[in-house]
Design a protein around this motif. Structure first.
Motif, mmCIF file in Angstrom:
data_model
loop_
_atom_site.group_PDB
_atom_site.id
_atom_site.type_symbol
_atom_site.label_atom_id
_atom_site.label_comp_id
_atom_site.label_asym_id
_atom_site.label_seq_id
_atom_site.Cartn_x
_atom_site.Cartn_y
_atom_site.Cartn_z
ATOM 1 N N GLU A 2 -7.329 -4.173 0.276
ATOM 2 C CA GLU A 2 -8.692 -4.173 -0.380
ATOM 3 C C GLU A 2 -8.935 -4.204 -1.766
ATOM 4 O O GLU A 2 -9.958 -4.871 -2.209
ATOM 5 C CB GLU A 2 -9.184 -2.673 -0.188
ATOM 6 N N CYS A 3 -7.891 -4.007 -2.558
ATOM 7 C CA CYS A 3 -7.966 -4.404 -4.084
ATOM 8 C C CYS A 3 -7.399 -5.728 -4.291
ATOM 9 O O CYS A 3 -7.438 -6.234 -5.459
ATOM 10 C CB CYS A 3 -7.200 -2.953 -4.733
ATOM 11 N N GLY A 4 -6.704 -6.373 -3.361
ATOM 12 C CA GLY A 4 -6.169 -7.650 -3.954
ATOM 13 C C GLY A 4 -4.688 -7.567 -4.623
ATOM 14 O O GLY A 4 -4.614 -8.268 -5.170
ATOM 15 N N ALA A 5 -4.063 -6.573 -4.326
ATOM 16 C CA ALA A 5 -2.988 -6.038 -5.018
ATOM 17 C C ALA A 5 -1.846 -7.223 -4.924
ATOM 18 O O ALA A 5 -1.648 -7.754 -3.883
ATOM 19 C CB ALA A 5 -2.450 -4.708 -4.974
ATOM 20 N N ALA A 6 -1.318 -7.611 -6.132
ATOM 21 C CA ALA A 6 -0.148 -8.533 -5.811
ATOM 22 C C ALA A 6 1.137 -7.636 -6.001
ATOM 23 O O ALA A 6 2.268 -8.271 -5.560
ATOM 24 C CB ALA A 6 -0.075 -9.546 -7.083
ATOM 25 N N VAL A 7 1.187 -6.595 -6.704
ATOM 26 C CA VAL A 7 2.307 -5.399 -6.577
ATOM 27 C C VAL A 7 1.845 -4.152 -6.196
ATOM 28 O O VAL A 7 0.752 -3.715 -6.553
ATOM 29 C CB VAL A 7 2.653 -5.489 -8.149
ATOM 30 N N VAL A 8 2.617 -3.543 -5.490
ATOM 31 C CA VAL A 8 2.483 -2.031 -5.358
ATOM 32 C C VAL A 8 3.626 -1.202 -5.867
ATOM 33 O O VAL A 8 4.781 -1.549 -5.897
ATOM 34 C CB VAL A 8 2.614 -1.646 -3.687
ATOM 35 N N LEU A 9 3.253 -0.327 -6.967
ATOM 36 C CA LEU A 9 4.131 0.392 -7.482
ATOM 37 C C LEU A 9 4.363 1.693 -6.742
ATOM 38 O O LEU A 9 3.140 2.629 -6.923
ATOM 39 C CB LEU A 9 3.793 0.803 -8.901
ATOM 40 N N LEU A 10 5.482 2.237 -6.576
ATOM 41 C CA LEU A 10 5.564 3.660 -5.579
ATOM 42 C C LEU A 10 6.050 4.802 -6.389
ATOM 43 O O LEU A 10 7.106 4.365 -7.162
ATOM 44 C CB LEU A 10 6.488 3.258 -4.296
ATOM 45 N N SER A 11 5.500 5.600 -6.396
ATOM 46 C CA SER A 11 5.593 7.033 -7.161
ATOM 47 C C SER A 11 5.359 8.087 -6.532
ATOM 48 O O SER A 11 4.459 8.065 -5.486
ATOM 49 C CB SER A 11 5.154 6.984 -8.504
ATOM 50 N N ALA A 70 4.607 -5.805 4.013
ATOM 51 C CA ALA A 70 4.101 -6.200 2.617
ATOM 52 C C ALA A 70 4.626 -7.518 2.156
ATOM 53 O O ALA A 70 3.928 -8.358 1.427
ATOM 54 C CB ALA A 70 4.771 -5.122 1.513
ATOM 55 N N ALA A 71 5.919 -7.681 2.424
ATOM 56 C CA ALA A 71 6.452 -9.099 1.984
ATOM 57 C C ALA A 71 5.561 -10.408 2.884
ATOM 58 O O ALA A 71 5.292 -11.288 2.270
ATOM 59 C CB ALA A 71 7.800 -9.323 2.435
ATOM 60 N N ALA A 72 5.260 -10.072 4.014
ATOM 61 C CA ALA A 72 4.449 -10.989 4.846
ATOM 62 C C ALA A 72 3.171 -11.152 4.070
ATOM 63 O O ALA A 72 2.475 -12.476 4.118
ATOM 64 C CB ALA A 72 4.407 -10.497 6.273
ATOM 65 N N PRO A 113 12.173 -8.890 9.573
ATOM 66 C CA PRO A 113 10.924 -9.341 9.732
ATOM 67 C C PRO A 113 10.098 -8.234 10.174
ATOM 68 O O PRO A 113 10.546 -7.353 11.014
ATOM 69 C CB PRO A 113 11.022 -10.447 10.559
ATOM 70 N N PRO A 114 8.546 -8.314 10.372
ATOM 71 C CA PRO A 114 7.765 -7.555 11.146
ATOM 72 C C PRO A 114 8.128 -7.811 12.492
ATOM 73 O O PRO A 114 8.214 -8.781 12.864
ATOM 74 C CB PRO A 114 6.490 -7.933 10.474
ATOM 75 N N LEU A 115 8.124 -6.812 13.342
ATOM 76 C CA LEU A 115 8.743 -6.696 14.472
ATOM 77 C C LEU A 115 7.456 -6.905 15.829
ATOM 78 O O LEU A 115 7.787 -6.781 16.794
ATOM 79 C CB LEU A 115 9.448 -5.546 15.051
ATOM 80 N N LEU A 170 12.963 -3.358 -7.676
ATOM 81 C CA LEU A 170 12.476 -4.149 -6.376
ATOM 82 C C LEU A 170 12.882 -3.662 -4.831
ATOM 83 O O LEU A 170 13.996 -3.775 -4.943
ATOM 84 C CB LEU A 170 12.699 -5.684 -6.606
ATOM 85 N N CYS A 171 11.931 -3.539 -4.146
ATOM 86 C CA CYS A 171 12.230 -3.145 -2.772
ATOM 87 C C CYS A 171 12.145 -4.158 -1.728
ATOM 88 O O CYS A 171 11.125 -4.554 -1.678
ATOM 89 C CB CYS A 171 11.236 -1.657 -2.393
#
Length: 854
Positions: free
Chosen positions: A163-172, A188-190, A216-218, A210-211
């Motif tokens: 929705e926000c067009g994110a290039a990066v997701v930061l998990l906390s 996410a990688a796909a 691959p997606p199954l 980096l995670c």
């Protein structure tokens, strides 16, 4: 200086920063990389490849910083390319979705923005006014109401990133568990989205790891939404977790294909009677068209699939109902397919397992649908007469005519937690009785409490439970035949080989395919899940109810605790040992005759620390599966019954259980069975006889419960039925008195081919207090009564009442429970081995003569 220039730092395996002393100085092999926010924004803006990381830049000599001008030029080129392709324009400033909402979220969002990202914060509608949102340049809503599980849900996070067009997701914070979820990282990688986790949850701005995943997606991107908590999960992740919601523990309804993949050995299913001609007995308008529409929508032929497969190597006939096809309603084709399944299983001598899921009879077929109840019942009757087992598994929903026929006709009836189980619909019941129904009505837990099913089994345990039940049957079936038949599997001969096969041998399709895939979700399905049976609130009938109401002169649990600590409780009176409301003083009477071994045994048999029957079951019955209920009224916790293995021999075990502590004793009615307890034991005796399993009884009760409700439900009838059944039971029966053996309540499990007593157990026509009260009108003479009645094990053996006295070891059983249990195990094993060699008619004649001599 070099680390600052590179905008990343290198960490050792223990989390320490690795100094970089030269351009060619290699990092340790175990090192990882923590990115600084400035480096992350450069790579995101320039759309650079995933370098450097711990492997690709181990020596850090290839690193070249991207100049801000180059990054901006690359960004402008990407915008132009998007415009030429007709895609929405991409902002020059990359978007970072910040999954944080703690007190540090505001500071983190500011740091992300200062580094050059467009910082996007997440929120829920019920908390849209939180202060940290003001520090974000953009916001996106995750859902209506906040929960930790929502913030850790892969589908919700990926949807927000889209929705926000994110290039990066930061998990906390609550989203950190997603850093270990392969399915989330692969998706996410796909999408071209890079995922980072905070190096330190307490200082997320310090550095980011980096995670990534190699998996691959199954699946094809399909998601399923839990109807209970509203969260969505990918199908591959759900399959790896038995279609159980990783967040709330609720069960997704499974199709037949999913059930096959989850239960049967991989590749073992062979479908029978896939297509059976449809009928329209009423000529119901539009029925044919609706059937065609259901087939097109579901890809199924009808509301049930049948065939054969293997569970842990054991061949079995399987029927699986389809709730998504006409709500699993039972029409003529469903009845025909099930009937053919059971008939073929009878011909090929196969056990049958049917997973039920149905709304009941199919109304469009009228009386013909009703007749399917009788039709399948006839087939199952023939299957049972052949000595073959039928295991019924009730899933959500099981209602109507299916409940009133084959669903409840299993030799063992299992149910999934929380499944809807009932005959009449709840709306019909409300309209009839004009009352609201209680919470939990018509659930699997309700059915278990009322004795209607044998057990509630979670999906994660269903395959192993079925395997052990089938193996127990296989063991006795072989002994009855004396030879192997086609379809037998040699690996399934005892408890240990079944367990080894389940752990290391054959496996399901789901395990083979998804076994290493971590399910998505935040909160585990743990002990606190509301789907687990609330055992502490169940089965508290009889004395426990009287204690809570303090009616009929019953005493409080606190007072009973004190009495139990002194070693006394009178089953006949339902209260403590008291005289005129005060504790009876029997110490003086006991001191008169210190050689009164009978009274000493009474005290030891009543010792609150003495091992109960359940302790002996746990000690030497391998793979014990408890089976509950009398199938008509309730499940008496004072009687524990089930199947398992003793010394490699499949057996049925029936025991009277007092409970190990006060809370358990109240729940189990102090080991004083109700009529439904004896009817449960009778049901298990008949089941053992059907399948040729010997019966082992452990006796420990002051007597059958004496109360108005017990009389109303036929206490005497229930005991009489047990005695009659045991007298003619066509399998060996071995009984051991491990504590108190009081009156007919004990004899109901002691009419056996071999009867033994532990050396400090007691056996009598009634309690010594009751004897003294009736004959001498003085309960304080209980020690004298014990001696007169010859209650001790040695005296019972001298009179020929019991066959053997079992040593409890160097001290009473409560001081050395392992030694005591070993003596019981050895006796039972030896007795079963001896009795197994006797022909059935000789066994019955010897049993008759054993009791006729008295």
């Amino acid at each position: 200086m070099r680390q600052r220039k590179q905008n990343y730092i290198t960490l050792s395996c223990d989390g320490e920063v690795v100094p970089q002393r030269g351009a060619a100085a290699p990092a340790p092999e175990s090192a990882d990389v923590a990115y600084r926010l400035s480096r992350m924004v450069e790579e995101a803006a320039a759309a650079l490849p995933l370098a450097p990381n711990a492997l690709e830049a181990a020596d850090a000599s290839e690193y070249t910083a991207v100049a801000p001008g180059e990054a901006q030029a690359s960004s402008r080129a990407r915008v132009a390319a998007d415009a030429q392709a007709g895609a929405p324009a991409t902002a020059a400033q990359p978007v970072a979705l910040v999954m944080a909402r703690s007190k540090a979220a505001k500071r983190l969002l500011q740091a992300v923005a200062d580094a050059g990202f467009c910082a996007c914060a997440v929120y829920t509608q019920d908390r849209r006014g939180e202060g940290y949102l003001k520090a974000a340049q953009r916001t996106v809503c995750l859902g209506e109401r906040y929960s930790d599980a929502l913030f850790g849900n892969g589908h919700a996070v990926l949807q927000a990133a889209d929705e926000c067009g994110a290039a990066v997701v930061l998990l906390s914070d609550e989203a950190l568990p997603l850093a270990e979820v392969d399915s989330f990282l692969a998706r996410a990688a796909a999408r071209g989205v890079r995922v980072f986790r905070a190096m330190s949850p307490d200082a997320p701005a310090l550095g980011w790891i980096l995670c990534s995943t190699d998996k691959p997606p199954l699946d094809d991107g399909t998601w399923r939404t839990c109807q209970r908590c509203g969260l969505s999960f990918d199908e591959a992740s759900l399959a790896s977790g038995h279609s159980t919601c990783p967040s709330c523990g609720g069960y997704f309804r499974m199709s037949s294909a999913e059930r096959i993949d989850d239960t049967l050995d991989a590749g073992s299913f062979e479908e029978w009677n896939r297509s059976v001609p449809e009928t329209d007995p009423l000529g119901f308008p539009g029925y044919g068209g609706k059937l065609a529409a259901q087939r097109a929508k579901t890809g199924l032929e009808e509301a049930v699939r049948t065939g054969e497969g293997r569970i842990a190597g054991l061949r079995v006939a399987v029927g699986i109902m389809e709730s998504q096809f006409f709500m699993g309603s039972m029409g003529s084709v469903v009845g025909e397919k099930l009937c053919r399944l059971v008939e073929r299983a009878t011909d090929e001598r196969l056990p049958v397992v049917i997973f039920t899921a149905s709304g009941g009879a199919r109304m469009q077929e009228g009386l013909v649908s009703l007749m399917q109840m009788a039709k399948v019942s006839c087939a199952l009757a023939r299957h049972g007469e052949a000595g073959l087992p039928y295991l019924s598994v009730l899933t959500d929903p099981t209602t109507g005519g299916v409940t009133a026929s084959f669903a409840m006709q299993g030799d063992v009836v299992l149910a999934e937690p929380g499944a809807l189980i009932g005959f009449a619909g709840q709306r019909v019941i409300r309209d009839t009785i004009k009352q609201e129904l209680p919470e939990g009505f018509q659930t699997a837990e309700f059915a278990l409490e009322h004795g209607l099913i044998d057990a509630i089994v979670e999906r994660s345990e269903m395959r192993s439970t079925l395997a052990h039940l089938l193996a127990i049957h296989l063991a006795t079936a072989r002994s009855n035949r004396g030879a192997h038949e086609p379809g037998d599997c040699a690996i399934l001969v005892d408890f240990q080989t079944v367990r080894d096969n389940l752990e290391h041998g054959t496996d399901t399709y789901n395990t083979v395919t998804y076994g290493l895939l971590e399910p998505e979700g935040g909160l585990p399905f743990g002990e606190s899940s509301p789907w687990r049976p609330r055992r502490a609130q169940q089965l508290l009938g009889g004395l426990a109810g009287r204690l809570e109401r303090k009616a009929s002169g019953a005493v409080s649990p606190k007072r009973l605790g004190k009495v139990l600590a002194r070693g006394g409780f009178d089953a006949e009176g339902g209260a403590s040992l008291e005289v005129n409301g005060a504790p009876a003083d029997i110490s003086a009477a006991a001191a008169v005759d210190p050689g009164n071994r009978a009274w000493q045994s009474v005290q030891l048999a009543r010792n609150v620390h003495r091992p109960t029957a359940r302790a002996y079951i746990d000690a030497f019955v391998d793979g014990f599966i408890e089976l509950h209920g009398d199938r008509s009224f309730g499940d008496d916790a004072a009687v524990v019954a089930g199947v398992g293995w003793i010394g490699g021999r499949a057996v049925t075990v029936i025991a009277q259980e007092k409970g190990a502590d006060l809370k358990e004793r109240i729940r189990r009615n102090f080991g004083c069975p109700q009529p439904e307890g004896y009817r449960k034991s009778l049901r298990l005796m008949r089941q053992a006889e059907k399948f040729g399993r010997p019966v082992v009884c452990l006796v420990d009760t002051q007597g059958a419960f004496c109360g108005m409700e017990a009389e109303e439900r036929g206490q005497g009838n229930a005991i009489a039925d047990n005695l009659l059944a045991l007298a003619g039971l066509r399998v060996p029966v071995v009984s051991v008195l491990v504590g108190e053996g009081g009156s007919g309540g004990a004899l109901a499990l002691a009419l056996a081919d071999r009867v033994a007593m532990q050396e400090h157990a007691v056996y009598s026509v009634l309690s010594p207090e009751g004897f003294a009260s009736i004959l001498w009108k003085d309960r304080t003479r209980a020690p004298e009564a014990a001696a007169v009645m010859k209650m001790s094990a040695a005296e019972a053996c001298q009179m020929g009442i019991v066959d053997a006295v079992l040593s409890e070891g160097p001290a009473p059983a409560h001081e050395n429970p392992e030694a005591a249990a070993e003596q019981v195990r050895a006796y039972v094993s030896a007795a079963l081995a001896e009795l197994a060699e006797q022909p059935t008619e000789a066994l019955l004649q010897a049993r008759y003569e054993r009791f006729a001599k008295f």
